[in-house]
Design an enzyme around this catalytic site. Structure first.
Site, mmCIF file in Angstrom:
data_model
loop_
_atom_site.group_PDB
_atom_site.id
_atom_site.type_symbol
_atom_site.label_atom_id
_atom_site.label_comp_id
_atom_site.label_asym_id
_atom_site.label_seq_id
_atom_site.Cartn_x
_atom_site.Cartn_y
_atom_site.Cartn_z
ATOM 1 N N LYS A 53 0.839 -1.210 0.000
ATOM 2 C CA LYS A 53 0.000 0.000 0.000
ATOM 3 C C LYS A 53 0.872 1.259 0.000
ATOM 4 O O LYS A 53 0.628 2.205 -0.752
ATOM 5 C CB LYS A 53 -0.928 -0.016 1.222
ATOM 6 C CG LYS A 53 -2.052 -1.038 1.087
ATOM 7 C CD LYS A 53 -2.783 -1.312 2.392
ATOM 8 C CE LYS A 53 -3.757 -2.471 2.190
ATOM 9 N NZ LYS A 53 -4.400 -2.933 3.429
ATOM 10 N N GLN A 97 -4.231 -1.412 9.761
ATOM 11 C CA GLN A 97 -4.188 -2.761 9.198
ATOM 12 C C GLN A 97 -4.754 -3.763 10.197
ATOM 13 O O GLN A 97 -4.344 -3.805 11.353
ATOM 14 C CB GLN A 97 -2.735 -3.116 8.829
ATOM 15 C CG GLN A 97 -2.602 -4.430 8.102
ATOM 16 C CD GLN A 97 -3.257 -4.415 6.709
ATOM 17 O OE1 GLN A 97 -3.121 -3.458 5.951
ATOM 18 N NE2 GLN A 97 -3.987 -5.471 6.389
ATOM 19 N N ASP A 120 -10.903 3.185 4.297
ATOM 20 C CA ASP A 120 -11.249 1.764 4.193
ATOM 21 C C ASP A 120 -12.771 1.579 4.162
ATOM 22 O O ASP A 120 -13.258 0.507 3.795
ATOM 23 C CB ASP A 120 -10.687 0.997 5.402
ATOM 24 C CG ASP A 120 -9.482 0.146 5.049
ATOM 25 O OD1 ASP A 120 -9.317 -0.168 3.849
ATOM 26 O OD2 ASP A 120 -8.724 -0.218 5.962
#
Ligand code: NAP
Length: 284
Positions: A53, A97, A120
């Site tokens: 990412k 994460q 997200d």
């Protein structure tokens, strides 16, 4: 009939070129899009995802910071760090994460991110808004799958769609997006008695379980679109999906490979969401 491959790498390349153009325009106006990636602990799979990412940000002109913490980090310290990122004007997107270590309540951490930086799309405000049709951000994986349908002109209106998996981050939002697009949607999961009974009638199947060969050729209607979100390793350590690819590609109309399918699209949509967050800030 051999299925047409839906190439996530090729589509990502096009979409990332657009992100890079938008990021450059924002940077020129003093609003370079910024993503903060937060990693707690040393889960090897998470390390790879996070590295990919951050690299994708760098490759496309986005600013990115990676904040690493030891597995023993106190929940309160993580919440304090999120508060700092919420207030940082150089950061437009915050990604924590998952999974987090067991002593940290991941719901609490996700809810601590301001919805405007929740790239997200996991915050309850965005997840709830998805139900009513107006979220600030779509969750990256299902959003990437929608882009694949669009790119190939796959019409979802009136289609029978089956999603296998009902997680908050993939299965459920995927089902809502298919519903929104006009499909008639069935969600299968580990308690479903006969998955094949549902998939055999499906024009579109999205498999998102992490269980190899959950979708075999006898379960697929000829000409169906098969999207493989799953990621696991086979006995030789090779990355594979949920679908028995070699056999299913002989009957499906469209199919995504693993690797090179949904995986790169997920990262691409993270870049898209972060850029969009920066554009909103720039517009005031
Ligand atoms: P998850 O939270 O573990 O959810 C898995 C889902 O699969 C659950 O709903 C579970 O049902 C269902 N399931 C498990 N075994 C099943 C079975 N035998 N039959 C039918 N359903 C079954 O996982 P996730 O986060 O949604 O991720 C799913 C997969 O996608 C994983 O392999 C993950 O690595 C991958 N993934 C890939 C990407 C990408 O970018 N390509 C992104 C995210 C995730 P229950 O709810 O009944 O337990």
């Amino acid at each position: 009939m051999t299925a047409q491959l839906i190439d996530g790498n090729a589509l990502s390349k096009t979409l990332r070129a657009d992100v890079a153009t938008r990021a450059a325009a924002l940077t020129a106006r003093g609003h370079r899009p910024g993503l903060a990636v937060v990693l707690v602990g040393d889960n090897p799979a998470s390390e790879v995802y996070v590295r990919n990412k951050v690299k994708a940000c760098q490759d496309n002109g986005l600013h990115s910071v990676m904040d690493r913490f030891p597995a023993a980090l106190a929940e309160s310290d993580l919440l304090a760090h999120i508060a700092k990122l919420n207030a940082d004007p150089s950061i437009h997107g915050i990604l924590v994460q998952l999974p987090l270590p067991a002593h940290i309540d991941s719901h609490k951490v996700i809810e601590a991110i301001v919805p405007e930086k929740d790239v997200d799309g996991f915050h309850v405000a965005n997840a709830g808004a998805l139900l009513t049709g107006k979220p600030l951000f779509l969750p990256c994986t299902p959003y990437g799958v929608v882009k694949m349908f669009e790119a190939h002109g796959i019409d979802l209106k009136g289609a029978n769609a089956v999603v296998i998996g009902r997680s908050n981050i993939v299965g459920k939002p995927m089902a809502l997006l298919l519903l929104e697009a006009g499909a008639t949607v069935t969600i299968c999961h580990s308690k479903t008695r006969d998955i094949g009974k549902h998939t055999r009638d499906a024009d579109v199947v999205v498999a998102a379980t992490g269980r190899r060969n959950i979708l075999t050729v006898d379960m697929v209607k000829p000409g169906a679109t098969v999207i493989d979100v799953g990621m696991s390793r086979n006995d030789e350590g090779k990355l594979c999906g949920d679908v028995d690819f070699d056999a299913v590609r002989e009957v499906a109309g469209y199919i995504t490979p693993v690797p090179g399918g949904v995986g790169p699209m997920t990262i691409t949509m993270l870049l898209v969401n972060t850029t969009e967050a920066a554009e909103r800030t720039a517009q005031g």
